[in-house]
Write a protein that holds these residues in place. Structure first.
Motif, short mmCIF file in Angstrom:
data_model
loop_
_atom_site.label_atom_id
_atom_site.label_comp_id
_atom_site.label_asym_id
_atom_site.label_seq_id
_atom_site.Cartn_x
_atom_site.Cartn_y
_atom_site.Cartn_z
N UNK A 54 36.09 45.56 48.24
CA UNK A 54 36.80 45.03 49.40
C UNK A 54 36.55 43.53 49.51
N UNK A 55 37.64 42.77 49.57
CA UNK A 55 37.57 41.32 49.71
C UNK A 55 37.34 40.57 48.40
N UNK A 56 37.11 41.27 47.30
CA UNK A 56 36.89 40.60 46.00
C UNK A 56 38.22 40.38 45.31
N UNK A 57 38.32 39.28 44.56
CA UNK A 57 39.52 38.94 43.83
C UNK A 57 39.15 38.79 42.36
N UNK A 58 39.75 39.59 41.45
CA UNK A 58 39.36 39.52 40.04
C UNK A 58 39.62 38.15 39.41
N UNK A 59 40.66 37.44 39.83
CA UNK A 59 40.94 36.12 39.27
C UNK A 59 39.87 35.12 39.70
N UNK A 60 39.50 35.14 40.96
CA UNK A 60 38.46 34.24 41.45
C UNK A 60 37.13 34.52 40.76
N UNK A 61 36.79 35.80 40.59
CA UNK A 61 35.54 36.17 39.92
C UNK A 61 35.55 35.70 38.47
N UNK A 62 36.66 35.93 37.77
CA UNK A 62 36.75 35.55 36.36
C UNK A 62 36.65 34.02 36.22
N UNK A 63 37.34 33.29 37.06
CA UNK A 63 37.26 31.83 37.00
C UNK A 63 35.83 31.35 37.26
N UNK A 64 35.13 31.98 38.19
CA UNK A 64 33.74 31.63 38.47
C UNK A 64 32.86 31.89 37.24
N UNK A 65 33.05 33.04 36.60
CA UNK A 65 32.25 33.39 35.42
C UNK A 65 32.48 32.44 34.26
N UNK A 66 33.70 31.93 34.12
CA UNK A 66 34.05 31.12 32.96
C UNK A 66 34.08 29.62 33.24
N UNK A 67 33.66 29.22 34.41
CA UNK A 67 33.67 27.81 34.80
C UNK A 67 32.95 26.95 33.75
N UNK A 68 33.62 25.88 33.33
CA UNK A 68 33.04 24.94 32.39
C UNK A 68 33.08 25.38 30.93
N UNK A 69 33.77 26.48 30.62
CA UNK A 69 33.80 26.99 29.25
C UNK A 69 35.13 26.77 28.54
N UNK A 70 36.01 25.93 29.13
CA UNK A 70 37.26 25.58 28.46
C UNK A 70 38.40 26.55 28.68
N UNK A 71 38.26 27.47 29.62
CA UNK A 71 39.33 28.42 29.90
C UNK A 71 40.21 27.89 31.03
N UNK A 72 41.54 28.05 30.92
CA UNK A 72 42.40 27.71 32.06
C UNK A 72 42.20 28.75 33.18
N UNK A 73 42.69 28.43 34.36
CA UNK A 73 42.61 29.38 35.47
C UNK A 73 43.22 30.71 35.05
N UNK A 74 42.58 31.78 35.48
CA UNK A 74 43.08 33.11 35.13
C UNK A 74 44.32 33.44 35.95
N UNK A 75 45.05 34.44 35.48
CA UNK A 75 46.27 34.91 36.14
C UNK A 75 46.25 36.43 36.12
N UNK A 76 46.98 37.06 37.05
CA UNK A 76 47.05 38.52 37.03
C UNK A 76 47.54 39.05 35.69
N UNK A 77 46.93 40.13 35.25
CA UNK A 77 47.28 40.75 33.98
C UNK A 77 48.65 41.41 34.07
N UNK A 78 49.42 41.31 33.00
CA UNK A 78 50.71 42.00 32.97
C UNK A 78 50.53 43.51 33.06
N UNK A 79 49.41 44.00 32.51
CA UNK A 79 49.16 45.44 32.49
C UNK A 79 48.83 46.01 33.87
N UNK A 80 48.20 45.20 34.73
CA UNK A 80 47.80 45.70 36.05
C UNK A 80 47.57 44.51 36.98
#
Length: 188
Positions: A54-80
Motif C-alpha cells: 500500500x502506497x508503494x510505487x514500483x517505478x519510484x522504488x526501481x529508480x531509487x535502487x538504480x540511482x547513479x548507475x546510468x539507467x534512465x527513469x523506469x516506466x511501467x512494464x508493457x506486461x503489467x
C-alpha cells in the motif's frame, strides 16, 4: 548489505546455473516483463489493509535502487503496467547494457508463476531471513535471472535482470538488487 549475504545469494545463483537438472521444482507460470517507452508512471498501490505494498510505487522504488548507475527513469512494464516497471541501460554505457524490472504482486506467493521450475531454487536473504526463489533463465533465455522475494504470506516482489548472454552476471545483479531492496520492504 553484508558481503556474506551477497556471497550466499551469488553462490546460490552459480549453483542453479551450474545444475541444469535440479530435482526441486516450484510450479506455476512466469509473467514476463517487457521494456516500455511509455512516459506515464505506474500509480502507487492503493491503500488496502491486505496489501503490504500500500502506497508503494514500483517505478519510484526501481529508480531509487538504480540511482547513479546510468539507467534512465523506469516506466511501467508493457506486461503489467499496474504492478511492474522496468528500465534499460544502453549498450553504449561503460558498465554494459542491462534491463531491470521490478514488480509488486499482492496476492501472489513467492513460489507462484515459476516458468522454469527445473532451475528455480528456494532460499533466503541472509541479512533478514526473507524467503526468496532464485530463477536463472526464467524464460529459458541466457542472460536472464529473476528473484522473487516474499513480502507477506501471499505477496511478493520480483526483480528481473537481463544482461546480454551472461546468466551468472544477471543473477549477481539480481542478488545485489534483492539485498538492496530487502530493508525497504515490510517484514515477511
Amino acid at each position: 548489505m553484508s558481503r556474506r549475504a551477497l556471497t550466499s545469494i551469488t553462490a546460490l545463483a552459480v549453483t542453479v546455473v551450474t545444475l541444469t537438472a535440479c530435482s526441486s521444482q516450484v510450479g506455476g507460470q512466469a509473467s514476463p516483463s517487457a521494456s516500455s517507452p511509455a512516459a506515464t508512471r505506474s500509480t502507487p498501490t492503493t491503500a488496502d489493509p491486505n496489501n503490504p505494498f500500500a502506497g508503494m510505487n514500483p517505478c519510484t522504488m526501481l529508480d531509487q535502487l538504480l540511482s547513479g548507475q546510468g539507467f534512465p527513469s523506469s516506466a511501467p512494464s508493457l506486461a503489467d503496467k499496474k504492478h511492474a516497471c522496468d528500465t534499460t541501460r544502453p549498450v553504449s554505457d561503460p558498465k554494459g547494457s542491462a534491463s531491470i524490472g521490478l514488480g509488486l504482486y499482492p496476492g501472489q506467493k513467492v513460489n507462484e508463476n515459476i516458468n522454469n521450475p527445473a532451475k528455480a531454487k528456494p532460499g533466503t536473504i541472509n541479512t533478514s531471513g526473507r524467503p526468496v526463489v532464485l530463477q536463472p533463465e526464467p524464460l529459458n533465455s541466457q542472460g536472464q535471472c529473476q528473484i522473487n522475494l516474499q513480502v507477506a504470506t501471499d505477496s511478493r516482489m520480483d526483480v528481473l535482470v537481463t544482461s546480454g548472454l551472461d546468466t551468472e552476471r544477471a543473477c549477481k545483479m539480481a542478488g545485489d538488487l534483492a539485498e538492496k531492496v530487502d530493508p525497504l520492504l515490510p517484514k515477511a
